[in-house]
Design a protein around this motif. Structure first.
Motif, PDB file in Angstrom:
ATOM      1  N   HIS A  70      -7.660 -70.607 -18.294  1.00  0.00           N
ATOM      2  CA  HIS A  70      -7.840 -72.341 -18.678  1.00  0.00           C
ATOM      3  C   HIS A  70      -9.194 -72.731 -18.159  1.00  0.00           C
ATOM      4  O   HIS A  70      -9.985 -73.930 -18.564  1.00  0.00           O
ATOM      5  CB  HIS A  70      -6.875 -73.177 -18.315  1.00  0.00           C
ATOM      6  N   GLU A 105      -7.594 -80.625 -12.001  1.00  0.00           N
ATOM      7  CA  GLU A 105      -8.158 -79.670 -13.629  1.00  0.00           C
ATOM      8  C   GLU A 105      -7.045 -79.630 -14.013  1.00  0.00           C
ATOM      9  O   GLU A 105      -6.666 -79.399 -14.863  1.00  0.00           O
ATOM     10  CB  GLU A 105      -8.984 -79.352 -13.720  1.00  0.00           C
ATOM     11  N   LEU A 113      -4.447 -80.618 -17.542  1.00  0.00           N
ATOM     12  CA  LEU A 113      -4.517 -79.678 -18.587  1.00  0.00           C
ATOM     13  C   LEU A 113      -3.114 -80.225 -19.146  1.00  0.00           C
ATOM     14  O   LEU A 113      -2.944 -79.450 -20.207  1.00  0.00           O
ATOM     15  CB  LEU A 113      -4.756 -78.344 -18.622  1.00  0.00           C
ATOM     16  N   GLU A 137      -1.956 -83.286 -21.041  1.00  0.00           N
ATOM     17  CA  GLU A 137      -2.112 -83.160 -21.978  1.00  0.00           C
ATOM     18  C   GLU A 137      -1.605 -82.042 -22.743  1.00  0.00           C
ATOM     19  O   GLU A 137      -1.249 -82.215 -24.168  1.00  0.00           O
ATOM     20  CB  GLU A 137      -3.864 -82.430 -22.431  1.00  0.00           C
TER      21      GLU A 137
END
Length: 552
Positions: A313, A320, A324, A327
């Protein structure tokens, strides 16, 4: 109504002032004398765009002012909506600087051009030859029908419903498009999400795992070093703790000889306590430090998974990856939420369409109800204007809802007996067009509350007795509205309550345009010249007097 008009530094006009009658005002003058220029200045006062190239003197600003008596036109609430002070006699002013900068004022309050335009629409209607050409446009014809039927409220209600419907329709199409796009990405996003969820990532775990793995990989070295350190603190012949105890004992023997020695002993005792505490923790750490290949393997596998996900990613931290993951959860859940949103919007769209259809039907019914009345009244007026065989027929069709409703109207016209009505562009000559437009304006005048109406050569193409009748019609209209009429016809000129004459004056450096109100004697001369030219005969003077007598 317009009480006073002042124009300064515009085109050929150096300075001009006009105080029209509340009834019918006639403006005459030779072609090019400045009548259209004056209309251009009035257009600026009503919010049209300005051009600094039209300044009479390029070094001075142009100023157009109009005083309007609006005391009897129920405009107080309109002024309030525009956040403006209402005055019974309101002043509109427009200024254009040599640089092209434009400023507008209403009762000395600065306003935007759009505000000036909206107020101007309540005060004055300018009919030009361009409007006559517009008569052939179906949209313009529909506006005429609506004005005659006084459909302002119905059209506003329909417009609101139609805009709501179109907005929902756009939202519905966008949601469907989003759903189609999201469904294409759903499988991939779901796979990525499941991979992250199964990893069960925890914030800050990477750093703690890396430290623990490093310790396990160097367990023997760490254990040896800790053991050596303990030797130095507790177990060697000259261990640190023993030395500190001895030093403290020796200094304790001299504390009675001074406060300084007592303080030093206390500090040594504190150091000894801290050293023993450190040693205790070292013993605990040394005891717990053991090589654990299985645990090291587990940690390495966990870190390998984290590193793999980070590379995949293109991120550097677990935090992080967790962002993600959130999201992706939003994207995946939004696909499922879109179905509900689409269903909800579809229901709202169906209800909005029903509202549009209901409003459209009411508006259409109001329009069709006036067709026959509108046609009959036009026939009567056209008969009076020398067109006994004229026929006006409103051809009506319906369509899908559009911004103006579901109606398509086309005014068909025939001037001659036995001729089938056709579209205006095919059936009407210039004079017939003018008479038809005048009749339309005459009918609409009773339906509006506009204080002032300006006609720019609406009598084009007519003459003789018909011109006299047109003048009489104008006189009748002026009983309810202030009329300002620019004309080239003597028959029209004779009908005015007030007669203004526009003319050019040549100076040494340039030509300027002027206007003045004519006395009765001057009107006789001007009308005679309109009849027979620059040197009118006695017959022309007699005809002028007769025309004026007929209009009295």
């Amino acid at each position: 109504m317009l009480v006073d008009l002042k124009i300064k530094n515009y085109a050929l006009i150096e300075q001009l002032e006009l105080q029209p009658s509340p009834l019918l005002n006639i403006i005459t003058g030779e072609t090019g004398a400045g009548k259209s220029i004056m209309l251009g200045a009035i257009g600026l006062l009503l919010g049209n765009r300005a051009d600094s190239k039209l300044l009479f003197n390029q070094n001075e600003k142009c100023v157009i002012e109009g005083s309007f008596n609006v005391s009897e036109y129920n405009l107080a609430s309109f002024f309030e909506e525009e956040d403006l002070d209402f005055e019974p006699v309101s002043l509109l002013r427009r200024e254009i600087s040599p640089s092209g900068k434009s400023r507008a004022f209403v009762n000395d309050t600065p306003v935007t051009l759009e505000t000036l335009r909206r107020i101007g629409e309540q005060l004055m209607d300018i009919h030009s030859q361009h409007d006559t050409l517009l008569l052939g446009d179906q949209g313009y014809q529909l506006n005429i029908v609506d004005s005659f039927a006084q459909n302002d409220d119905l059209r506003t209600q329909y417009g609101t419903a139609y805009r709501t419907y179109r907005k929902l329709e756009k939202e519905y199409k966008e949601l469907e498009s989003q759903l189609a796009q999201s469904q294409k990405e759903l499988d991939y996003n779901t796979f990525l999400l499941n991979e992250l969820v199964e990893a069960n990532l925890q914030a800050e775990e990477q750093e703690s795992h890396e430290i623990e793995l490093k310790q396990l990989e160097h367990a023997e070295e760490i254990k040896m070093k800790l053991s050596q350190a303990l030797q130095y603190i507790f177990e060697s012949e000259y261990n640190a703790s023993g030395a500190l105890k001895d030093a403290s004992h020796l200094i304790g023997q001299v504390t009675e000889y001074g406060e300084t020695f007592k303080t030093l002993k206390e500090r040594l005792d504190s150091c000894l306590i801290e050293l023993i505490d450190i040693g205790s923790e070292l013993e605990d750490a040394e005891r717990k430090t053991e090589a654990d290949p299985q645990r090291a393997e587990q940690l390495q596998e966990r870190l390998d998974l984290i590193y793999t996900l980070q590379r995949k990613h293109q991120v550097r931290t677990v935090e992080e990856l967790l962002t993600l993951q959130a999201e992706l959860e939003t994207k995946v859940s939004s696909v499922h939420n879109l179905d509900a949103a689409i269903e909800k919007t579809k229901k709202a769209l169906t209800a909005a369409l029903q509202e549009v259809e209901t409003r459209a039907e009411a508006l259409s019914q109001s329009r069709t109800n006036v067709f026959s009345v509108f046609q009959d009244e036009l026939h009567s007026l056209l008969f009076e204007l020398g067109m006994p065989n004229a026929r006006v027929v409103i051809d009506h069709k319906t369509s899908a809802p559009a911004p103006t409703g579901i109606d398509i109207v086309n005014i068909l016209f025939s001037a001659n007996k036995g001729a089938a009505p056709q579209t205006l562009s095919k059936a009407a000559s210039g004079g017939e067009f003018s008479r038809l437009m005048l009749c339309v304006k005459y009918l609409l005048a009773d339906k509006t509350a506009l204080p002032t109406i300006i006609f720019d050569e609406i009598d084009t193409g007519i003459s003789g007795e018909i011109a006299v009748k047109v003048g009489k019609m104008m006189q009748q209209m002026s009983q309810k509205h202030q009329l300002i009429c620019i004309s080239h016809l003597p028959q029209m000129a004779a009908q005015g309550e007030t007669h203004y004459f526009v003319y050019k004056e040549d100076r040494a450096d340039r030509t300027i345009s002027r206007i003045r109100q004519l006395s009765h004697e001057e009107r006789v001369v001007e009308i005679a010249q309109m009849i027979a030219g620059a040197n009118p005969s006695e017959n022309a003077f007699q005809s002028a007097k007769e025309l004026l007598a007929l209009s009295a």
